[in-house]
Design a protein around this motif. Structure first.
Motif, PDB file in Angstrom:
ATOM      1  N   ALA A 157      26.208  -7.680 -90.146  1.00  0.00           N
ATOM      2  CA  ALA A 157      27.109  -8.530 -91.263  1.00  0.00           C
ATOM      3  C   ALA A 157      26.979  -7.923 -92.470  1.00  0.00           C
ATOM      4  CB  ALA A 157      26.443  -9.967 -91.167  1.00  0.00           C
ATOM      5  N   ILE A 158      25.758  -7.145 -92.931  1.00  0.00           N
ATOM      6  CA  ILE A 158      25.671  -6.555 -94.104  1.00  0.00           C
ATOM      7  C   ILE A 158      26.335  -5.234 -94.321  1.00  0.00           C
ATOM      8  CG2 ILE A 158      23.991  -5.389 -95.809  1.00  0.00           C
ATOM      9  CD1 ILE A 158      21.930  -7.646 -94.340  1.00  0.00           C
ATOM     10  N   CYS A 159      26.292  -4.510 -93.085  1.00  0.00           N
ATOM     11  CA  CYS A 159      26.630  -3.246 -93.184  1.00  0.00           C
ATOM     12  C   CYS A 159      27.964  -2.895 -92.687  1.00  0.00           C
ATOM     13  CB  CYS A 159      25.655  -2.295 -92.392  1.00  0.00           C
ATOM     14  SG  CYS A 159      23.979  -2.312 -92.884  1.00  0.00           S
ATOM     15  N   GLY A 160      28.532  -3.393 -92.056  1.00  0.00           N
ATOM     16  CA  GLY A 160      30.052  -3.265 -91.311  1.00  0.00           C
ATOM     17  C   GLY A 160      29.906  -1.815 -90.587  1.00  0.00           C
ATOM     18  N   ASP A 161      31.005  -1.053 -91.021  1.00  0.00           N
ATOM     19  CA  ASP A 161      31.093   0.049 -90.339  1.00  0.00           C
ATOM     20  C   ASP A 161      30.081   1.266 -90.874  1.00  0.00           C
ATOM     21  OD1 ASP A 161      32.272   0.738 -92.713  1.00  0.00           O
ATOM     22  OD2 ASP A 161      34.187   1.008 -91.984  1.00  0.00           O
ATOM     23  N   ARG A 162      29.154   0.753 -91.810  1.00  0.00           N
ATOM     24  CA  ARG A 162      28.019   1.753 -92.244  1.00  0.00           C
ATOM     25  C   ARG A 162      26.777   1.836 -91.252  1.00  0.00           C
ATOM     26  NH1 ARG A 162      28.929  -0.912 -98.394  1.00  0.00           N
ATOM     27  NH2 ARG A 162      28.735  -2.494 -97.039  1.00  0.00           N
ATOM     28  N   LEU A 163      26.904   1.141 -90.408  1.00  0.00           N
ATOM     29  CA  LEU A 163      25.940   0.866 -89.392  1.00  0.00           C
ATOM     30  C   LEU A 163      26.361   1.674 -87.887  1.00  0.00           C
ATOM     31  CD1 LEU A 163      23.192  -0.130 -88.344  1.00  0.00           C
ATOM     32  CD2 LEU A 163      24.474  -1.989 -87.445  1.00  0.00           C
ATOM     33  N   THR A 164      25.428   2.415 -87.552  1.00  0.00           N
ATOM     34  CA  THR A 164      25.571   3.214 -86.282  1.00  0.00           C
ATOM     35  C   THR A 164      24.421   2.957 -85.408  1.00  0.00           C
ATOM     36  OG1 THR A 164      26.541   5.112 -87.207  1.00  0.00           O
ATOM     37  CG2 THR A 164      25.893   5.461 -84.962  1.00  0.00           C
ATOM     38  N   THR A 165      24.415   2.280 -84.207  1.00  0.00           N
ATOM     39  CA  THR A 165      23.231   1.880 -83.539  1.00  0.00           C
ATOM     40  C   THR A 165      23.237   3.026 -82.160  1.00  0.00           C
ATOM     41  OG1 THR A 165      24.996   0.669 -82.220  1.00  0.00           O
ATOM     42  CG2 THR A 165      23.596  -0.514 -83.833  1.00  0.00           C
ATOM     43  N   TRP A 166      21.760   3.161 -81.984  1.00  0.00           N
ATOM     44  CA  TRP A 166      21.630   4.090 -81.037  1.00  0.00           C
ATOM     45  C   TRP A 166      20.493   3.368 -80.075  1.00  0.00           C
ATOM     46  CZ3 TRP A 166      23.666   8.759 -81.298  1.00  0.00           C
ATOM     47  CH2 TRP A 166      24.078   9.086 -82.466  1.00  0.00           C
ATOM     48  N   PHE A 167      21.234   2.947 -78.788  1.00  0.00           N
ATOM     49  CA  PHE A 167      20.420   2.413 -77.767  1.00  0.00           C
ATOM     50  C   PHE A 167      20.148   3.141 -76.515  1.00  0.00           C
ATOM     51  CE2 PHE A 167      23.306  -1.376 -79.503  1.00  0.00           C
ATOM     52  CZ  PHE A 167      22.258  -1.793 -80.269  1.00  0.00           C
ATOM     53  N   SER A 168      18.848   3.391 -76.480  1.00  0.00           N
ATOM     54  CA  SER A 168      18.418   4.309 -75.227  1.00  0.00           C
ATOM     55  C   SER A 168      18.619   3.921 -73.949  1.00  0.00           C
ATOM     56  CB  SER A 168      16.747   4.713 -75.548  1.00  0.00           C
ATOM     57  OG  SER A 168      16.151   3.390 -75.573  1.00  0.00           O
ATOM     58  N   ALA A 169      18.763   2.612 -73.716  1.00  0.00           N
ATOM     59  CA  ALA A 169      19.196   2.304 -72.371  1.00  0.00           C
ATOM     60  C   ALA A 169      20.646   2.540 -72.077  1.00  0.00           C
ATOM     61  CB  ALA A 169      18.879   0.768 -72.272  1.00  0.00           C
ATOM     62  N   GLU A 170      21.427   2.821 -73.077  1.00  0.00           N
ATOM     63  CA  GLU A 170      22.868   3.212 -72.600  1.00  0.00           C
ATOM     64  C   GLU A 170      22.933   4.970 -72.522  1.00  0.00           C
ATOM     65  OE1 GLU A 170      25.140   1.333 -75.708  1.00  0.00           O
ATOM     66  OE2 GLU A 170      24.336  -0.689 -75.101  1.00  0.00           O
ATOM     67  N   GLY A 171      21.839   5.511 -72.832  1.00  0.00           N
ATOM     68  CA  GLY A 171      21.788   7.058 -73.022  1.00  0.00           C
ATOM     69  C   GLY A 171      22.160   7.346 -74.271  1.00  0.00           C
ATOM     70  N   ARG A 172      22.038   6.451 -75.327  1.00  0.00           N
ATOM     71  CA  ARG A 172      22.416   6.959 -76.677  1.00  0.00           C
ATOM     72  C   ARG A 172      20.934   7.096 -77.438  1.00  0.00           C
ATOM     73  NH1 ARG A 172      26.909   6.984 -79.608  1.00  0.00           N
ATOM     74  NH2 ARG A 172      25.748   5.495 -81.324  1.00  0.00           N
ATOM     75  N   ARG A 173      20.582   8.323 -77.858  1.00  0.00           N
ATOM     76  CA  ARG A 173      19.323   8.779 -78.321  1.00  0.00           C
ATOM     77  C   ARG A 173      19.716   9.131 -79.774  1.00  0.00           C
ATOM     78  NH1 ARG A 173      14.610   7.593 -75.757  1.00  0.00           N
ATOM     79  NH2 ARG A 173      14.560   7.196 -73.659  1.00  0.00           N
ATOM     80  N   PHE A 174      18.863   8.806 -80.759  1.00  0.00           N
ATOM     81  CA  PHE A 174      19.220   9.474 -82.029  1.00  0.00           C
ATOM     82  C   PHE A 174      18.705  10.875 -82.166  1.00  0.00           C
ATOM     83  CE2 PHE A 174      17.782   9.825 -86.562  1.00  0.00           C
ATOM     84  CZ  PHE A 174      18.874  10.035 -87.134  1.00  0.00           C
ATOM     85  N   ASP A 175      19.140  11.734 -82.443  1.00  0.00           N
ATOM     86  CA  ASP A 175      19.309  13.185 -82.967  1.00  0.00           C
ATOM     87  C   ASP A 175      19.160  13.364 -84.393  1.00  0.00           C
ATOM     88  OD1 ASP A 175      18.831  15.772 -83.271  1.00  0.00           O
ATOM     89  OD2 ASP A 175      20.640  16.431 -82.029  1.00  0.00           O
ATOM     90  N   ALA A 176      17.801  13.647 -84.803  1.00  0.00           N
ATOM     91  CA  ALA A 176      17.389  13.520 -86.295  1.00  0.00           C
ATOM     92  C   ALA A 176      18.174  14.453 -86.882  1.00  0.00           C
ATOM     93  CB  ALA A 176      16.127  13.643 -86.404  1.00  0.00           C
ATOM     94  N   SER A 177      18.752  15.629 -86.175  1.00  0.00           N
ATOM     95  CA  SER A 177      19.431  16.686 -86.864  1.00  0.00           C
ATOM     96  C   SER A 177      20.847  16.201 -87.493  1.00  0.00           C
ATOM     97  CB  SER A 177      19.854  17.668 -85.977  1.00  0.00           C
ATOM     98  OG  SER A 177      20.605  17.636 -84.972  1.00  0.00           O
ATOM     99  N   LEU A 178      21.423  15.022 -86.918  1.00  0.00           N
ATOM    100  CA  LEU A 178      22.363  14.609 -87.481  1.00  0.00           C
ATOM    101  C   LEU A 178      22.360  13.947 -88.916  1.00  0.00           C
ATOM    102  CD1 LEU A 178      23.296  12.182 -84.390  1.00  0.00           C
ATOM    103  CD2 LEU A 178      24.563  14.361 -84.840  1.00  0.00           C
ATOM    104  N   ILE A 179      21.233  13.768 -89.455  1.00  0.00           N
ATOM    105  CA  ILE A 179      21.159  13.399 -91.026  1.00  0.00           C
ATOM    106  C   ILE A 179      21.904  14.470 -91.665  1.00  0.00           C
ATOM    107  CG2 ILE A 179      19.332  13.146 -92.751  1.00  0.00           C
ATOM    108  CD1 ILE A 179      17.379  12.377 -90.577  1.00  0.00           C
ATOM    109  N   GLY A 180      21.581  15.725 -91.319  1.00  0.00           N
ATOM    110  CA  GLY A 180      22.393  16.951 -92.118  1.00  0.00           C
ATOM    111  C   GLY A 180      21.651  17.153 -93.388  1.00  0.00           C
ATOM    112  N   PRO A 181      22.031  18.371 -93.977  1.00  0.00           N
ATOM    113  CA  PRO A 181      21.290  18.653 -95.194  1.00  0.00           C
ATOM    114  C   PRO A 181      21.477  17.779 -96.134  1.00  0.00           C
ATOM    115  CG  PRO A 181      23.535  19.844 -94.946  1.00  0.00           C
ATOM    116  CD  PRO A 181      23.531  18.973 -93.757  1.00  0.00           C
ATOM    117  N   PRO A 182      20.752  17.794 -97.159  1.00  0.00           N
ATOM    118  CA  PRO A 182      20.440  17.081 -98.461  1.00  0.00           C
ATOM    119  C   PRO A 182      21.921  17.249 -99.229  1.00  0.00           C
ATOM    120  CG  PRO A 182      18.998  18.602 -98.815  1.00  0.00           C
ATOM    121  CD  PRO A 182      19.430  18.883 -97.367  1.00  0.00           C
ATOM    122  N   GLY A 183      22.553  16.054 -99.565  1.00  0.00           N
ATOM    123  CA  GLY A 183      23.637  16.249-100.332  1.00  0.00           C
ATOM    124  C   GLY A 183      23.248  15.998-101.916  1.00  0.00           C
TER     125      GLY A 183
END
Length: 314
Positions: A157-183
């Motif tokens: 409710a707070i974030c809307g489309d600014r939220l990305t969920t990563w649920f390991s049971a669905e095979g979606r594991r967060f890859d920290a490299s997705l953070i990208g370089p510092p802007g």
């Protein structure tokens, strides 16, 4: 150390937000307002046996009438979460400290959050504040499944489309490299279990993030099952006295045995309450509270140890 305010608060509401996480709303039985707080703050709950546990405030800082926290039940833990789940029903009275903040929002043009499980609690208040300001932010929320993701409806409710969920049971594991370089003018927050903090810190170091732009808060002790503690000596710089720390005892316990009063709270190396300075020795850091830069002269005596000897600034 300045004494902290302890209040007797009443549980106004208690509900399960996942099968293991209970969301509590705490109010004062007589006063309409509680001490003010800022996003990222936590309170201490004092247990009947005198022990203290810390919980992040996850409500709206504008709501001065109540504090909201969430407690994850850990059946293999030290008993505090089981006590909370079994005892803190509506109407129950609990001893709670005034808030303090070791994990505040920073001044930045863009805020990136990486959250694991119950680590979502401080991020709820932080993102709520950013959303109110119309700030630029994004949240990565990691959990085993949607059912096991605490406070997920509130975060959506707070974030809307600014939220990305990563649920390991669905095979979606967060890859920290997705953070990208510092802007330019970016700030990164990571909150959750130690393994998530380690993964993010390693990735951001490779990506060129300066350490002062990565802010972390751990929600469990360091996982190092193969660690074998060894005895060592601790010298007090002020008196020259040498204290022996056996393999089966913590430095904090030994200091207390010798009449040296040390503030403490979690005693898991998470909160940073007992941190003190040291000037000589090789320290085995096992905490999640001290920054890499500060580890050259600070130690968390509740969990960290030394090789052979250490000189404490006490």
């Amino acid at each position: 150390m300045t004494a902290r305010i302890i209040m007797k608060l009443r549980v106004e509401a208690a509900r399960l937000t996942t099968p293991k996480v209970m969301h509590l709303r705490l109010v004062h039985p007589l006063k309409p307002e509680l001490p003010a707080w800022e996003p990222g703050a936590h309170v201490d709950l004092r247990l009947p046996d005198g022990k203290i546990r810390q919980y992040s405030l996850c409500g709206d800082p504008r709501d001065r009438g109540a504090y909201e926290i969430a407690v994850k039940r850990e059946d293999a833990g030290r008993g505090a979460s089981r006590w909370a789940h079994e005892t803190l029903k509506p109407g129950a009275i609990v001893h709670v400290s005034a808030p303090r903040n070791n994990f505040p929002l920073q001044t930045a043009e863009r805020h990136i959050f990486v959250v694991g499980g119950i680590g979502v609690t401080p991020v709820l208040a932080m993102t709520r504040r950013l959303a109110e300001r119309g700030a630029d932010f994004a949240v990565h929320f990691c959990a085993p499944s949607e059912t096991d993701a605490p406070m997920l409806a509130e975060l959506r409710a707070i974030c809307g489309d600014r939220l990305t969920t990563w649920f390991s049971a669905e095979g979606r594991r967060f890859d920290a490299s997705l953070i990208g370089p510092p802007g330019a003018a970016s700030c990164l927050y990571v909150c959750g279990p130690q393994r998530l903090l380690d993964a993010v810190r390693g990735a951001t170091a490779d990506l060129g993030w300066p350490e002062d732009l990565v802010h972390a808060e751990a929600f469990q002790a360091t996982l190092d099952e193969n660690f074998k503690p060894e005895p060592f000596d601790a010298k007090l710089a002020s008196t020259g006295e040498v204290l022996h720390v056996p393999a089966d005892r913590s430095l904090l316990d030994v200091l207390r045995d010798h009449g040296i009063t040390m503030p403490s709270s979690c005693e898991l190396g998470v909160c940073g309450s007992c941190v003190c300075g040291y000037s000589e020795g090789v320290v085995i850091h096992r905490d999640a509270a001290i920054s890499v830069a500060a580890r050259q002269d600070h130690i968390a005596p509740c969990v960290s140890r030394a090789r052979v000897s250490v000189t404490l600034d006490l």
